[in-house]
Design a protein around this motif. Structure first.
Motif, PDB file in Angstrom:
ATOM      1  N   THR A  15       0.864  -1.334  -0.014  1.00 33.40           N
ATOM      2  CA  THR A  15       0.096  -0.007   0.104  1.00 33.40           C
ATOM      3  C   THR A  15       0.936   1.303   0.083  1.00 33.40           C
ATOM      4  N   ALA A  16       2.050   1.239   0.874  1.00 35.61           N
ATOM      5  CA  ALA A  16       2.672   2.483   0.804  1.00 35.61           C
ATOM      6  C   ALA A  16       3.764   2.818  -0.487  1.00 35.61           C
ATOM      7  N   VAL A  17       4.049   1.599  -1.222  1.00 37.04           N
ATOM      8  CA  VAL A  17       4.738   1.642  -2.515  1.00 37.04           C
ATOM      9  C   VAL A  17       3.684   2.060  -3.450  1.00 37.04           C
ATOM     10  N   LYS A  18       2.250   1.622  -3.658  1.00 38.53           N
ATOM     11  CA  LYS A  18       1.457   2.143  -4.470  1.00 38.53           C
ATOM     12  C   LYS A  18       1.213   3.805  -4.369  1.00 38.53           C
ATOM     13  N   ALA A  19       1.205   4.109  -3.022  1.00 37.37           N
ATOM     14  CA  ALA A  19       0.953   5.645  -2.665  1.00 37.37           C
ATOM     15  C   ALA A  19       1.922   6.348  -3.178  1.00 37.37           C
ATOM     16  N   ALA A  20       3.397   5.764  -2.925  1.00 37.12           N
ATOM     17  CA  ALA A  20       4.641   6.410  -3.532  1.00 37.12           C
ATOM     18  C   ALA A  20       4.754   6.564  -4.942  1.00 37.12           C
ATOM     19  N   THR A  21       4.211   5.694  -5.520  1.00 34.35           N
ATOM     20  CA  THR A  21       4.145   5.704  -7.284  1.00 34.35           C
ATOM     21  C   THR A  21       3.216   6.566  -7.615  1.00 34.35           C
ATOM     22  N   ASP A  22       1.672   6.670  -7.097  1.00 35.66           N
ATOM     23  CA  ASP A  22       0.749   7.649  -7.323  1.00 35.66           C
ATOM     24  C   ASP A  22       1.243   8.926  -7.257  1.00 35.66           C
ATOM     25  N   ALA A  23       1.862   9.224  -6.196  1.00 35.19           N
ATOM     26  CA  ALA A  23       2.366  10.811  -5.697  1.00 35.19           C
ATOM     27  C   ALA A  23       3.266  11.228  -7.149  1.00 35.19           C
ATOM     28  N   ILE A  24       3.942  10.462  -7.517  1.00 35.00           N
ATOM     29  CA  ILE A  24       5.153  10.835  -8.721  1.00 35.00           C
ATOM     30  C   ILE A  24       4.588  10.515 -10.087  1.00 35.00           C
ATOM     31  N   GLU A  33       0.677 -13.235  -3.903  1.00 34.35           N
ATOM     32  CA  GLU A  33       0.879 -12.089  -2.969  1.00 34.35           C
ATOM     33  C   GLU A  33       2.250 -11.571  -3.519  1.00 34.35           C
ATOM     34  N   ALA A  34       3.231 -12.430  -3.372  1.00 38.07           N
ATOM     35  CA  ALA A  34       4.884 -12.021  -3.527  1.00 38.07           C
ATOM     36  C   ALA A  34       4.714 -11.370  -5.001  1.00 38.07           C
ATOM     37  N   VAL A  35       4.085 -12.087  -6.034  1.00 38.40           N
ATOM     38  CA  VAL A  35       4.084 -11.013  -7.392  1.00 38.40           C
ATOM     39  C   VAL A  35       3.722 -10.011  -7.359  1.00 38.40           C
ATOM     40  N   LYS A  36       2.347  -9.632  -6.645  1.00 33.96           N
ATOM     41  CA  LYS A  36       1.924  -8.223  -6.340  1.00 33.96           C
ATOM     42  C   LYS A  36       2.788  -7.234  -5.747  1.00 33.96           C
ATOM     43  N   ALA A  37       3.545  -8.021  -4.945  1.00 33.42           N
ATOM     44  CA  ALA A  37       4.426  -6.799  -4.240  1.00 33.42           C
ATOM     45  C   ALA A  37       5.574  -6.570  -5.054  1.00 33.42           C
ATOM     46  N   VAL A  38       6.201  -7.595  -5.769  1.00 28.22           N
ATOM     47  CA  VAL A  38       7.286  -7.305  -6.615  1.00 28.22           C
ATOM     48  C   VAL A  38       6.975  -6.360  -7.732  1.00 28.22           C
ATOM     49  N   ARG A  39       5.831  -6.488  -8.403  1.00 28.77           N
ATOM     50  CA  ARG A  39       5.151  -5.798  -9.461  1.00 28.77           C
ATOM     51  C   ARG A  39       5.124  -4.343  -9.040  1.00 28.77           C
ATOM     52  N   THR A  40       4.373  -4.046  -7.859  1.00 26.68           N
ATOM     53  CA  THR A  40       4.123  -2.815  -7.354  1.00 26.68           C
ATOM     54  C   THR A  40       5.528  -1.960  -7.158  1.00 26.68           C
ATOM     55  N   PHE A  41       6.398  -2.687  -6.651  1.00 17.66           N
ATOM     56  CA  PHE A  41       7.805  -2.035  -6.373  1.00 17.66           C
ATOM     57  C   PHE A  41       8.451  -1.845  -7.723  1.00 17.66           C
ATOM     58  N   LEU A  42       8.261  -2.506  -8.783  1.00 21.83           N
ATOM     59  CA  LEU A  42       8.930  -2.191 -10.152  1.00 21.83           C
ATOM     60  C   LEU A  42       8.146  -1.370 -10.793  1.00 21.83           C
ATOM     61  N   ALA A  43       6.902  -0.876 -10.478  1.00 23.78           N
ATOM     62  CA  ALA A  43       6.361   0.325 -11.035  1.00 23.78           C
ATOM     63  C   ALA A  43       6.702   1.610 -10.661  1.00 23.78           C
ATOM     64  N   TYR A  44       7.122   1.469  -9.419  1.00 25.65           N
ATOM     65  CA  TYR A  44       7.619   2.520  -8.508  1.00 25.65           C
ATOM     66  C   TYR A  44       8.999   3.119  -9.228  1.00 25.65           C
ATOM     67  N   LEU A  45       9.743   1.972  -9.304  1.00 29.29           N
ATOM     68  CA  LEU A  45      11.114   2.042  -9.859  1.00 29.29           C
ATOM     69  C   LEU A  45      10.968   2.783 -11.371  1.00 29.29           C
ATOM     70  N   ASN A  46      10.241   2.176 -12.110  1.00 26.03           N
ATOM     71  CA  ASN A  46       9.979   2.715 -13.521  1.00 26.03           C
ATOM     72  C   ASN A  46       9.742   4.211 -13.629  1.00 26.03           C
ATOM     73  N   ARG A  47       8.717   4.830 -12.488  1.00 24.82           N
ATOM     74  CA  ARG A  47       8.222   5.954 -12.632  1.00 24.82           C
ATOM     75  C   ARG A  47       9.623   7.001 -12.157  1.00 24.82           C
ATOM     76  N   LEU A  48      10.477   6.514 -11.476  1.00 26.53           N
ATOM     77  CA  LEU A  48      11.713   7.122 -11.032  1.00 26.53           C
ATOM     78  C   LEU A  48      12.591   7.076 -12.224  1.00 26.53           C
ATOM     79  N   ALA A  49      12.516   6.218 -12.827  1.00 27.17           N
ATOM     80  CA  ALA A  49      13.471   5.873 -14.219  1.00 27.17           C
ATOM     81  C   ALA A  49      12.939   7.054 -15.321  1.00 27.17           C
ATOM     82  N   ALA A  50      11.603   7.213 -15.274  1.00 27.50           N
ATOM     83  CA  ALA A  50      11.131   8.085 -16.305  1.00 27.50           C
ATOM     84  C   ALA A  50      11.546   9.699 -15.989  1.00 27.50           C
ATOM     85  N   TRP A  51      11.248   9.911 -14.648  1.00 32.24           N
ATOM     86  CA  TRP A  51      11.704  11.417 -14.419  1.00 32.24           C
ATOM     87  C   TRP A  51      13.044  11.660 -14.639  1.00 32.24           C
TER      88      TRP A  51
END
Length: 320
Positions: free
Chosen positions: A13-22, A124-142
């Motif tokens: 939930t925290a990773v998803k919120a961090a991703t949405d914020a950026i 559950e594990a796949v969802k967690a990894v997938r969510t963190f990867l989405a966050y990294l992708n957003r950092l890479a984009a910026w």
């Protein structure tokens, strides 16, 4: 952000919120490093740190965590085996990036390493990894958007544009015809330019479905820095869908839309000559009657990426 999480669900939930914020707001870490606000760099210069960070976050997402996601989805590996790989492949990246100002990312990576072994199911594990990867992708984009690519104008070769050699000559017999499929609208603002495209829902149905599921969305449009007259944008999608149809980029027509799962989940629009002979998954193509608008978009996006850093947003939505 909290530095501790009671369980994996709370962390996701925290990773998803961090991703949405950026999604459309520049991360404070990126702004700090590109404006010299982080005192890391030999002899009071920070370009080298910025360069390292830009490359490392890109590689961390595309090479490390995307590979980890594929491994977690592969049932030939047990969850224990997958979790054992996380610290081994993540730590060198996340620890240096922590030192280089990306402390939130490092906290989330450490928490993920800790809590992944508690996952009750593979899903559950796949969802967690997938969510963190989405966050990294957003950092890479910026990081990509704000990187000073205009430095390249001092490092040019002697070929004229028309005589640039290519790895392989275009072969139009290899060009893929996309059957009529689901329609989407692409709009670039503040340019006010809109086009309609058909998706390759017959050629790559699973890939298209991954994208359609997340529509509508708006993402930062940037220009390719290696391949030629092509634009790409990191989608808020993490797809590991099977791909049935690919095409060499140099063979593709103006208006081709590609999707690169392995380089950050990027949606790519070709508006002119491309030199790469690498095969890339086909996502669709812009309808013929709209293709004459792409040159204006490409020119504006090139200027944004290499000079002004003006934010150009690409919005993709379905057409009823």
């Amino acid at each position: 952000m909290s530095t501790s999480f009671s369980n994996l669900s709370e962390l996701v939930t925290a990773v998803k919120a961090a991703t949405d914020a950026i999604l459309t707001t520049e991360p404070k870490e990126v702004k700090r490093i590109r404006t010299g606000g982080l005192p890391v760099g030999t002899n009071n210069q920070y370009f080298t740190t910025w360069d390292f960070v830009n490359g490392m976050i890109r590689d961390h997402s595309t090479c490390t965590w995307y590979s980890l996601l594929n491994t977690f989805e592969d049932e030939r590996f047990s969850l224990d085996q997958c979790c054992a790989l996380v610290h081994r492949f993540d730590y060198t990246f996340s620890n240096f990036l922590r030192y280089s100002g990306f402390q939130e990312m490092a906290v989330l990576a450490a928490a993920l390493t800790k809590h992944l072994p508690t996952a009750k199911t593979r899903e559950e594990a796949v969802k967690a990894v997938r969510t963190f990867l989405a966050y990294l992708n957003r950092l890479a984009a910026w990081l990509f958007h704000y990187f000073p690519w205009n430095i390249g104008k001092h490092l040019t070769y002697s070929y004229t544009t028309a005589s640039i050699p290519t790895p392989a000559d275009p072969d139009l017999s290899r060009r893929v015809h996309v059957a009529d499929g689901r329609k989407v609208r692409l709009t670039w603002q503040p340019l006010g330019i809109c086009v309609v495209a058909t998706l390759a829902t017959k050629e790559n149905p699973e890939l298209c479905e991954d994208v359609l599921r997340e529509l509508p969305f708006s993402i930062i449009q940037d220009h390719a820095v290696v391949s030629g007259e092509s634009m790409y944008a990191w989608a808020p999608v993490v797809s590991t869908a099977p791909v049935h149809v690919k095409e060499r980029q140099c063979d593709a027509p103006v208006g081709r839309i590609r999707y690169s799962q392995a380089t950050g989940n990027k949606i790519i629009v070709q508006y002119g000559r491309v030199t790469e002979d690498i095969e890339t998954p086909i996502l669709g193509e812009i309808l013929l009657q709209y293709r004459d608008r792409l040159g204006e978009v490409g020119s504006a996006v090139w200027k944004s990426t290499f000079e002004t850093k003006q934010i150009i947003l690409l919005t993709i939505e379905t057409v009823d």
